[in-house]
Design a protein around this motif. Sequence first.
Motif, PDB file in Angstrom:
ATOM      1  N   ALA A 126       0.835  -1.206   0.000  1.00 40.11           N
ATOM      2  CA  ALA A 126       0.000   0.000   0.000  1.00 40.11           C
ATOM      3  C   ALA A 126       0.872   1.259   0.000  1.00 40.11           C
ATOM      4  CB  ALA A 126      -0.932  -0.014   1.216  1.00 40.11           C
ATOM      5  N   GLU A 127       1.883   1.306   0.850  1.00 41.54           N
ATOM      6  CA  GLU A 127       2.758   2.485   0.915  1.00 41.54           C
ATOM      7  C   GLU A 127       3.455   2.719  -0.423  1.00 41.54           C
ATOM      8  OE1 GLU A 127       2.652   4.631   3.115  1.00 41.54           O
ATOM      9  OE2 GLU A 127       2.490   3.798   5.121  1.00 41.54           O
ATOM     10  N   LYS A 128       3.879   1.645  -1.071  1.00 41.36           N
ATOM     11  CA  LYS A 128       4.562   1.809  -2.363  1.00 41.36           C
ATOM     12  C   LYS A 128       3.609   2.350  -3.427  1.00 41.36           C
ATOM     13  CE  LYS A 128       8.707  -0.623  -2.313  1.00 41.36           C
ATOM     14  NZ  LYS A 128       9.631  -1.478  -3.064  1.00 41.36           N
ATOM     15  N   GLU A 134       7.525  11.891   3.404  1.00 39.60           N
ATOM     16  CA  GLU A 134       7.321  11.059   4.598  1.00 39.60           C
ATOM     17  C   GLU A 134       7.129   9.589   4.229  1.00 39.60           C
ATOM     18  OE1 GLU A 134       5.169  14.113   7.763  1.00 39.60           O
ATOM     19  OE2 GLU A 134       3.920  12.849   6.497  1.00 39.60           O
ATOM     20  N   THR A 135       6.411   9.368   3.144  1.00 40.28           N
ATOM     21  CA  THR A 135       6.133   7.991   2.719  1.00 40.28           C
ATOM     22  C   THR A 135       7.428   7.242   2.389  1.00 40.28           C
ATOM     23  OG1 THR A 135       3.951   8.673   1.939  1.00 40.28           O
ATOM     24  CG2 THR A 135       4.772   6.569   1.113  1.00 40.28           C
ATOM     25  N   GLU A 136       8.384   7.955   1.795  1.00 39.93           N
ATOM     26  CA  GLU A 136       9.695   7.316   1.535  1.00 39.93           C
ATOM     27  C   GLU A 136      10.314   6.805   2.840  1.00 39.93           C
ATOM     28  OE1 GLU A 136      12.131  10.106  -0.577  1.00 39.93           O
ATOM     29  OE2 GLU A 136      11.243   9.571  -2.505  1.00 39.93           O
ATOM     30  N   GLY A 137      10.246   7.635   3.877  1.00 36.43           N
ATOM     31  CA  GLY A 137      10.789   7.244   5.183  1.00 36.43           C
ATOM     32  C   GLY A 137      10.005   6.096   5.794  1.00 36.43           C
ATOM     33  N   GLN A 138       8.686   6.112   5.559  1.00 33.16           N
ATOM     34  CA  GLN A 138       7.841   5.046   6.113  1.00 33.16           C
ATOM     35  C   GLN A 138       8.185   3.706   5.479  1.00 33.16           C
ATOM     36  OE1 GLN A 138       3.855   6.484   5.501  1.00 33.16           O
ATOM     37  NE2 GLN A 138       3.974   7.873   7.231  1.00 33.16           N
ATOM     38  N   ILE A 139       8.450   3.735   4.181  1.00 30.81           N
ATOM     39  CA  ILE A 139       8.826   2.506   3.480  1.00 30.81           C
ATOM     40  C   ILE A 139      10.150   1.977   4.041  1.00 30.81           C
ATOM     41  CG2 ILE A 139       9.594   1.623   1.212  1.00 30.81           C
ATOM     42  CD1 ILE A 139       7.333   3.393  -0.013  1.00 30.81           C
ATOM     43  N   TYR A 183      -7.164   4.182   6.126  1.00 35.22           N
ATOM     44  CA  TYR A 183      -6.790   2.781   5.905  1.00 35.22           C
ATOM     45  C   TYR A 183      -5.452   2.484   6.588  1.00 35.22           C
ATOM     46  CZ  TYR A 183      -5.592  -1.624   3.764  1.00 35.22           C
ATOM     47  OH  TYR A 183      -5.233  -2.944   3.591  1.00 35.22           O
ATOM     48  N   GLU A 184      -4.495   3.383   6.372  1.00 31.20           N
ATOM     49  CA  GLU A 184      -3.161   3.169   6.943  1.00 31.20           C
ATOM     50  C   GLU A 184      -3.197   3.203   8.474  1.00 31.20           C
ATOM     51  OE1 GLU A 184       0.079   4.843   3.971  1.00 31.20           O
ATOM     52  OE2 GLU A 184      -1.258   6.395   4.695  1.00 31.20           O
ATOM     53  N   ILE A 185      -3.951   4.134   9.012  1.00 36.91           N
ATOM     54  CA  ILE A 185      -4.059   4.249  10.469  1.00 36.91           C
ATOM     55  C   ILE A 185      -4.609   2.947  11.051  1.00 36.91           C
ATOM     56  CG2 ILE A 185      -5.383   5.422  12.328  1.00 36.91           C
ATOM     57  CD1 ILE A 185      -4.968   8.048  10.622  1.00 36.91           C
ATOM     58  N   GLU A 228       2.921   9.677  12.046  1.00 37.93           N
ATOM     59  CA  GLU A 228       2.957  10.516  10.835  1.00 37.93           C
ATOM     60  C   GLU A 228       1.636  10.486  10.090  1.00 37.93           C
ATOM     61  OE1 GLU A 228       7.670  10.567   9.535  1.00 37.93           O
ATOM     62  OE2 GLU A 228       6.285   9.352   8.361  1.00 37.93           O
ATOM     63  N   GLU A 229       1.043   9.304  10.013  1.00 34.07           N
ATOM     64  CA  GLU A 229      -0.252   9.210   9.300  1.00 34.07           C
ATOM     65  C   GLU A 229      -1.310  10.034  10.028  1.00 34.07           C
ATOM     66  OE1 GLU A 229       0.431   8.060   6.641  1.00 34.07           O
ATOM     67  OE2 GLU A 229       1.259   6.049   6.630  1.00 34.07           O
ATOM     68  N   LYS A 230      -1.282   9.977  11.347  1.00 31.65           N
ATOM     69  CA  LYS A 230      -2.292  10.730  12.114  1.00 31.65           C
ATOM     70  C   LYS A 230      -2.104  12.235  11.927  1.00 31.65           C
ATOM     71  CE  LYS A 230      -3.610   7.524  15.770  1.00 31.65           C
ATOM     72  NZ  LYS A 230      -3.398   7.154  17.175  1.00 31.65           N
ATOM     73  N   LYS A 261       4.715  16.962   0.881  1.00 27.74           N
ATOM     74  CA  LYS A 261       5.324  16.636   2.177  1.00 27.74           C
ATOM     75  C   LYS A 261       5.091  15.153   2.499  1.00 27.74           C
ATOM     76  CE  LYS A 261       5.120  17.909   7.057  1.00 27.74           C
ATOM     77  NZ  LYS A 261       3.982  17.639   7.946  1.00 27.74           N
ATOM     78  N   HIS A 262       3.871  14.696   2.233  1.00 29.87           N
ATOM     79  CA  HIS A 262       3.576  13.310   2.589  1.00 29.87           C
ATOM     80  C   HIS A 262       4.294  12.323   1.671  1.00 29.87           C
ATOM     81  CE1 HIS A 262       1.741  10.357   5.009  1.00 29.87           C
ATOM     82  NE2 HIS A 262       1.068   9.806   4.026  1.00 29.87           N
ATOM     83  N   ARG A 263       4.630  12.761   0.454  1.00 28.52           N
ATOM     84  CA  ARG A 263       5.416  11.888  -0.424  1.00 28.52           C
ATOM     85  C   ARG A 263       6.788  11.623   0.205  1.00 28.52           C
ATOM     86  NH1 ARG A 263       9.224  11.131  -3.709  1.00 28.52           N
ATOM     87  NH2 ARG A 263      10.030  13.156  -3.115  1.00 28.52           N
TER      88      ARG A 263
END
Length: 163
Positions: free
Chosen positions: A20-22, A50-55, A111-113, A141-143, A46-48
């Motif tokens: 999902a994150e990818k 953050e998403t890299e870091g989440q992955i 969904y992610e939360i 971060e998602e919240k 910004k969230h893009r």
Amino acid sequence: MPVKSMEDLFIHTLKDIYYAEKQILKNLPKMAKQAKSPELKQAFEKHREETEGQIERLEKVFETCEVAARGVRCEAMDGILAEAKDVMEEVEDESVREAGMLAAAQTVEHYEISRYGTLIAWAQRLGMKEAQSLLQQNLDEEKRTDQLLTKIAEQSINQKAKA
Ligand SMILES: [Fe+2]
């Protein structure tokens, strides 16, 4: 992969959120490009990042489980993103389209939360302290992103959208 134990279920769900994150990472630039409101555009950009870091954090969680980082197709996320694409392509009025895109982005966050909440509870139960803390960072971060999107919706996008 046969799911026989809580550990298996944890790994399966981890693969689901990894996929999902990818997908989100792939779609956020398109959404940022389409967004006309500077606040929304900035939130997506910004969230893009953050998403890299989440992955990367998810890859560390895979490492702690000694499992190769691999996604498993998540039909739910594919569906949410397909709806977001429809809104981007089909809604002509700009401000209405922005409201629709913002709503789609919040659906993604929710969904992610939900996924991260579950994974954290299971990591705790399974005594996986490091995984728990990494997943908690993603959840936080998602919240925050969800709250930012709510603020943008209330303060500008929904005001501008025609009734
Ligand atoms: Fe995310």
